[in-house]
Motif scaffolding. Structure first.
Motif, PDB file in Angstrom:
ATOM      1  N   UNK A  92       0.829  -1.207   0.000  1.00 53.01           N
ATOM      2  CA  UNK A  92       0.000   0.000   0.000  1.00 53.01           C
ATOM      3  C   UNK A  92       0.866   1.261   0.000  1.00 53.01           C
ATOM      4  N   UNK A  93       1.903   1.240   0.807  1.00 58.96           N
ATOM      5  CA  UNK A  93       2.803   2.392   0.869  1.00 58.96           C
ATOM      6  C   UNK A  93       3.513   2.617  -0.460  1.00 58.96           C
ATOM      7  N   UNK A  94       3.923   1.531  -1.096  1.00 61.99           N
ATOM      8  CA  UNK A  94       4.601   1.630  -2.382  1.00 61.99           C
ATOM      9  C   UNK A  94       3.666   2.173  -3.460  1.00 61.99           C
ATOM     10  N   UNK A  95       2.458   1.657  -3.504  1.00 62.51           N
ATOM     11  CA  UNK A  95       1.489   2.134  -4.490  1.00 62.51           C
ATOM     12  C   UNK A  95       1.160   3.609  -4.276  1.00 62.51           C
ATOM     13  N   UNK A  96       0.999   3.995  -3.014  1.00 62.32           N
ATOM     14  CA  UNK A  96       0.718   5.394  -2.694  1.00 62.32           C
ATOM     15  C   UNK A  96       1.886   6.294  -3.093  1.00 62.32           C
ATOM     16  N   UNK A  97       3.101   5.839  -2.837  1.00 62.11           N
ATOM     17  CA  UNK A  97       4.290   6.637  -3.158  1.00 62.11           C
ATOM     18  C   UNK A  97       4.464   6.827  -4.659  1.00 62.11           C
ATOM     19  N   UNK A  98       3.881   5.910  -5.443  1.00 64.91           N
ATOM     20  CA  UNK A  98       3.941   6.021  -6.903  1.00 64.91           C
ATOM     21  C   UNK A  98       2.853   6.947  -7.447  1.00 64.91           C
ATOM     22  N   UNK A  99       2.057   7.509  -6.548  1.00 67.21           N
ATOM     23  CA  UNK A  99       1.052   8.482  -6.954  1.00 67.21           C
ATOM     24  C   UNK A  99      -0.339   7.929  -7.176  1.00 67.21           C
ATOM     25  N   UNK A 100      -0.532   6.642  -6.911  1.00 68.31           N
ATOM     26  CA  UNK A 100      -1.857   6.055  -7.085  1.00 68.31           C
ATOM     27  C   UNK A 100      -2.781   6.498  -5.950  1.00 68.31           C
ATOM     28  N   UNK A 101      -4.048   6.644  -6.279  1.00 69.21           N
ATOM     29  CA  UNK A 101      -5.062   7.005  -5.277  1.00 69.21           C
ATOM     30  C   UNK A 101      -5.702   5.709  -4.791  1.00 69.21           C
ATOM     31  N   UNK A 102      -5.705   5.493  -3.478  1.00 70.33           N
ATOM     32  CA  UNK A 102      -6.202   4.256  -2.914  1.00 70.33           C
ATOM     33  C   UNK A 102      -7.530   4.473  -2.198  1.00 70.33           C
ATOM     34  N   UNK A 103      -8.409   3.495  -2.316  1.00 72.23           N
ATOM     35  CA  UNK A 103      -9.692   3.554  -1.634  1.00 72.23           C
ATOM     36  C   UNK A 103     -10.179   2.170  -1.270  1.00 72.23           C
ATOM     37  N   UNK A 104     -11.282   2.119  -0.539  1.00 71.69           N
ATOM     38  CA  UNK A 104     -11.871   0.849  -0.098  1.00 71.69           C
ATOM     39  C   UNK A 104     -13.360   0.851  -0.420  1.00 71.69           C
ATOM     40  N   UNK A 200       0.604 -13.332  -3.916  1.00 73.25           N
ATOM     41  CA  UNK A 200       1.363 -12.659  -2.866  1.00 73.25           C
ATOM     42  C   UNK A 200       1.131 -11.156  -2.978  1.00 73.25           C
ATOM     43  N   UNK A 201       1.014 -10.445  -1.840  1.00 71.92           N
ATOM     44  CA  UNK A 201       0.770  -8.998  -1.906  1.00 71.92           C
ATOM     45  C   UNK A 201       1.745  -8.240  -2.793  1.00 71.92           C
ATOM     46  N   UNK A 202       3.028  -8.600  -2.765  1.00 71.47           N
ATOM     47  CA  UNK A 202       4.034  -7.879  -3.547  1.00 71.47           C
ATOM     48  C   UNK A 202       3.741  -7.943  -5.044  1.00 71.47           C
ATOM     49  N   UNK A 203       3.053  -8.990  -5.480  1.00 70.37           N
ATOM     50  CA  UNK A 203       2.732  -9.149  -6.898  1.00 70.37           C
ATOM     51  C   UNK A 203       1.726  -8.100  -7.375  1.00 70.37           C
ATOM     52  N   UNK A 204       1.039  -7.456  -6.445  1.00 73.28           N
ATOM     53  CA  UNK A 204       0.087  -6.408  -6.824  1.00 73.28           C
ATOM     54  C   UNK A 204       0.784  -5.267  -7.565  1.00 73.28           C
ATOM     55  N   UNK A 205       1.982  -4.946  -7.150  1.00 77.32           N
ATOM     56  CA  UNK A 205       2.709  -3.834  -7.770  1.00 77.32           C
ATOM     57  C   UNK A 205       2.984  -4.129  -9.242  1.00 77.32           C
TER      58      UNK A 205
END
Length: 230
Positions: A92-104, A200-205
């Motif tokens: 989540x931190x990596x995706x956010x740092x890349x500028x993606x907008x996260x929501x639930x 695996x979570x890391x594969x999301x990136x």
């Protein structure tokens, strides 16, 4: 690369709530008129779609909203003990740092989600939390989000662990990533034709990057065609 709006399911995708929810629904079985689930049966249920599970349970469709409300209330008592999926915070931190907008988007209550985010100090990672009261109404929530925030459908990626998550993404015409660390098995998730299945979570990136690259390739091809035709 163009940043995406990445929408996560909550239960089973971000938070390890499955065992707790099974315990709660088993306690409520007599009250709502369905059979409790054994551990052996739970393994079998992982290979069924969400709709098949509801049908097999024998619970009345009319009782479902009341069951969901009761499960939410019981889960609120347990939320302090719920743990995040291992490794998901770094992603989540990596995706956010890349500028993606996260929501639930979730069928859990917003109160439960907010309590969980605060407990784990995740509030800064998520731009929005949308909650629905039905099991199969997530596509309506996605569409409401698109309208309210004026987001293009090709900007959105939905991430979930159940067939109903992928079904909702397909119904809303947005990209879908299925994760296998939650409720449904990889086999039954594959039947819903998600754009990616990750274990695996890391594969999301990598999956998000691939969807970004694919979208930009399509855009470039369309632009080239327009130039050629003109």
């Amino acid at each position: 690369m163009t940043a995406k709006v990445i929408i996560f399911d909550f239960d089973g995708t971000l938070a390890n709530t499955i065992d707790v929810i099974v315990d709660i629904t088993n306690r409520l079985a007599l009250e709502f008129g369905y059979q409790p689930t054994t551990h052996n049966e739970l393994d079998q249920l992982k290979n069924l779609s969400s709709r098949e599970i509801v049908k097999q349970s024998g619970i009345s469709i009319l009782k479902l909203p009341f069951l969901i409300k009761k499960v939410r209330a019981e889960l609120n008592k347990e939320i302090k003990n719920i743990k995040p999926i291992a490794g998901i915070k770094d992603v989540l931190q990596e995706l956010s740092s890349r500028g993606h907008r996260l929501g639930i988007i979730t069928s859990n209550s917003k109160e439960n989600i907010v309590d969980f985010l605060e407990k784990n100090e995740w509030q800064h990672l998520f731009e929005f939390v949308y909650s629905g009261t039905t099991l199969f109404g997530k596509s309506k929530i996605i569409n409401r989000l698109i309208k309210q925030k004026e987001i293009s459908r090709d900007q959105i990626i939905y991430v979930g662990d159940e067939t109903r998550d992928i079904e909702a993404a397909r119904k809303s015409n947005v990209k879908a990533i299925a994760v296998t660390w939650g409720f449904n098995s990889a086999e039954v998730l594959a039947q819903q034709n998600p754009d990616f299945i990750v274990s695996q979570p890391q594969e999301l990136i990598s999956a998000v990057m691939a969807l970004q690259a694919s979208e930009e390739t399509i855009d470039s091809y369309s632009l080239s065609n327009q130039i050629f035709l003109n």
